[in-house]
Scaffold this motif. Sequence first.
Motif, short mmCIF file in Angstrom:
data_model
loop_
_atom_site.label_atom_id
_atom_site.label_comp_id
_atom_site.label_asym_id
_atom_site.label_seq_id
_atom_site.Cartn_x
_atom_site.Cartn_y
_atom_site.Cartn_z
N PHE A 16 0.83 -1.21 0.00
CA PHE A 16 0.00 0.00 0.00
C PHE A 16 0.87 1.26 0.00
N VAL A 17 1.87 1.30 0.89
CA VAL A 17 2.75 2.47 0.97
C VAL A 17 3.55 2.63 -0.32
N SER A 18 4.04 1.51 -0.88
CA SER A 18 4.81 1.56 -2.12
C SER A 18 3.98 2.11 -3.27
N LEU A 19 2.76 1.62 -3.41
CA LEU A 19 1.88 2.07 -4.49
C LEU A 19 1.46 3.52 -4.30
N PHE A 20 1.28 3.91 -3.03
CA PHE A 20 0.91 5.31 -2.75
C PHE A 20 2.04 6.24 -3.15
N TYR A 178 22.91 15.16 -2.19
CA TYR A 178 23.80 14.07 -2.58
C TYR A 178 24.20 13.24 -1.35
N ASN A 179 24.40 13.94 -0.24
CA ASN A 179 24.71 13.23 1.00
C ASN A 179 23.56 12.32 1.40
N TRP A 180 22.33 12.84 1.24
CA TRP A 180 21.17 12.03 1.60
C TRP A 180 21.03 10.84 0.66
N LEU A 181 21.27 11.05 -0.64
CA LEU A 181 21.17 9.95 -1.60
C LEU A 181 22.23 8.89 -1.32
N LYS A 214 12.61 -13.07 5.68
CA LYS A 214 11.73 -12.45 4.68
C LYS A 214 10.80 -11.43 5.34
N ILE A 215 10.27 -11.76 6.52
CA ILE A 215 9.40 -10.83 7.24
C ILE A 215 10.20 -9.59 7.65
N GLY A 216 11.44 -9.82 8.14
CA GLY A 216 12.29 -8.70 8.53
C GLY A 216 12.60 -7.79 7.35
N ILE A 217 12.81 -8.38 6.18
CA ILE A 217 13.10 -7.59 4.97
C ILE A 217 11.91 -6.71 4.61
N LEU A 218 10.71 -7.28 4.68
CA LEU A 218 9.50 -6.49 4.37
C LEU A 218 9.34 -5.30 5.32
N VAL A 219 9.62 -5.53 6.61
CA VAL A 219 9.52 -4.44 7.59
C VAL A 219 10.58 -3.38 7.29
N PHE A 220 11.79 -3.83 6.98
CA PHE A 220 12.89 -2.93 6.65
C PHE A 220 12.54 -2.11 5.41
N GLN A 221 11.97 -2.77 4.40
CA GLN A 221 11.57 -2.06 3.18
C GLN A 221 10.50 -1.03 3.48
N LEU A 222 9.58 -1.37 4.36
CA LEU A 222 8.53 -0.42 4.75
C LEU A 222 9.15 0.82 5.38
N PHE A 223 10.14 0.62 6.23
CA PHE A 223 10.83 1.74 6.86
C PHE A 223 11.51 2.61 5.81
N ILE A 224 12.21 1.97 4.84
CA ILE A 224 12.93 2.72 3.81
C ILE A 224 11.96 3.53 2.95
N ILE A 225 10.85 2.91 2.58
CA ILE A 225 9.86 3.58 1.73
C ILE A 225 9.24 4.76 2.47
N CYS A 226 8.93 4.59 3.74
CA CYS A 226 8.36 5.68 4.55
C CYS A 226 9.37 6.82 4.69
N TRP A 227 10.64 6.45 4.84
CA TRP A 227 11.70 7.46 4.93
C TRP A 227 11.76 8.28 3.66
N TYR A 228 11.73 7.58 2.52
CA TYR A 228 11.77 8.28 1.23
C TYR A 228 10.51 9.14 1.05
N LEU A 229 9.37 8.60 1.45
CA LEU A 229 8.11 9.34 1.33
C LEU A 229 8.17 10.63 2.15
N LYS A 231 10.85 12.32 2.95
CA LYS A 231 11.74 13.24 2.26
C LYS A 231 11.09 13.85 1.03
N ALA A 232 10.38 13.04 0.27
CA ALA A 232 9.74 13.50 -0.97
C ALA A 232 8.66 14.54 -0.68
N LEU A 233 7.89 14.31 0.38
CA LEU A 233 6.81 15.23 0.71
C LEU A 233 7.32 16.54 1.28
N ASN A 234 8.42 16.48 2.04
CA ASN A 234 8.97 17.68 2.66
C ASN A 234 9.96 18.41 1.77
N ASN A 235 10.54 17.69 0.81
CA ASN A 235 11.52 18.30 -0.09
C ASN A 235 11.24 17.86 -1.52
#
Length: 379
Positions: A16-20, A178-181, A214-229, A231-235
């Motif tokens: 859901f977060v990825s598609l959003f 660039y530092n953030w990327l 696999k479950i840990g990876i999905l949670v980690f990915q969720l964190f990364i996507i939310c982090w990017y989201l 950043k994208a919304l604020n910058n």
Amino acid sequence: MDKINLLVIVTIITLFVSLFLAFFLLTVKTKHKRSNVLFAVFLLITAIDNSHPLFTLVSNGPSNLGMLRTTFAFLQIPVFYMYVSSVCYADFKFKPKHLLHLLPFLIANVILLPRFYTVDLASKINFLMNRQDMIELQFNHILIFIQIVVYFAAVFMLLRKAKKLYLENYAGTSINSYNWLFQFTSVLTILYLIVILKNVLKFSDYPYISEWIKIGILVFQLFIICWYLYKALNNPGLFRNIDSNLKLVSDLVLEDKNIKQPGINEIEYNEELLKLKRYMTDEKPFLNPSLTIQDVSKDVKIPVRDLSLLINHKLEQHFYDFVNVYRIERAMDILRDATKSRLTILEILYDVGFNSKSSFNTAFKKHTGNTPTSYRKGL
């Protein structure tokens, strides 16, 4: 809550977060449209790869579509590499050579043709039941490991060069992006290393550990996507691209040596240096937060190549640092001025050409050894 239900719940939230975020990137109005599209594609491919728990709920067994879904993982990192390229370089365009990035994906699917894609259901089931002995699956896991290592090495090299080009030619505050990327890529690298570990365990005597990872990876990915989201919304304008035709000063110096050009002599060097310093002091171009070496070159009538060598090589300073010295000196004058004691640090940094508090603090401390606030209190 059992493992299967937890995996399904985490998968649904992640998808859901990825598609959003993908929808946001595809619809938001920005001049960085190409970069947004590439990252949206990266998210969509990742979502397809992560949809396995939901896919198994609706499928009646192994299928060609299911196997094709798993091989989409070979497209993730190439798309991310092109995304980083588009972020770094303003003149990035899709070219026929980019089709070469499809090769791992095509190879992975071609070798599965004889014993999976072209056989009946019973043979497919047998293939997956004995996956630990199937050379095709082992080859694909080795291939994706090589792909991860090669592409992430290429991404870090690309970022390193782009950042150096930025420092040598620009004086804006987009260096923080660039530092953030770089940080974002580092986190993704950790994620893919965990994926490699999961794949190794899948072929070991402890396959059940792979399922928990696999479950840990999905949670980690969720964190990364939310982090990017976040950043994208604020910058929304995270990055300022550079021209890929620019050359590093080290390459310019090497070219001069190879063609045996003497370059400017000492007298010309001193004259151009005086002209440059007079221009910086009198015209104060550093007050422009988006100043580039091309802007300065045009005003002082010194070719960009010579000016770049003068600042980055002769003065042994990046253009970015060279300009920031003038900004910090002006900020120090303001801080020492008793009539301007009511100005806040934020007002001062905007006044001298910065538009980021973190960049201002970093540059100020580098130049003076103190933070702006400590410097003001010590007067």
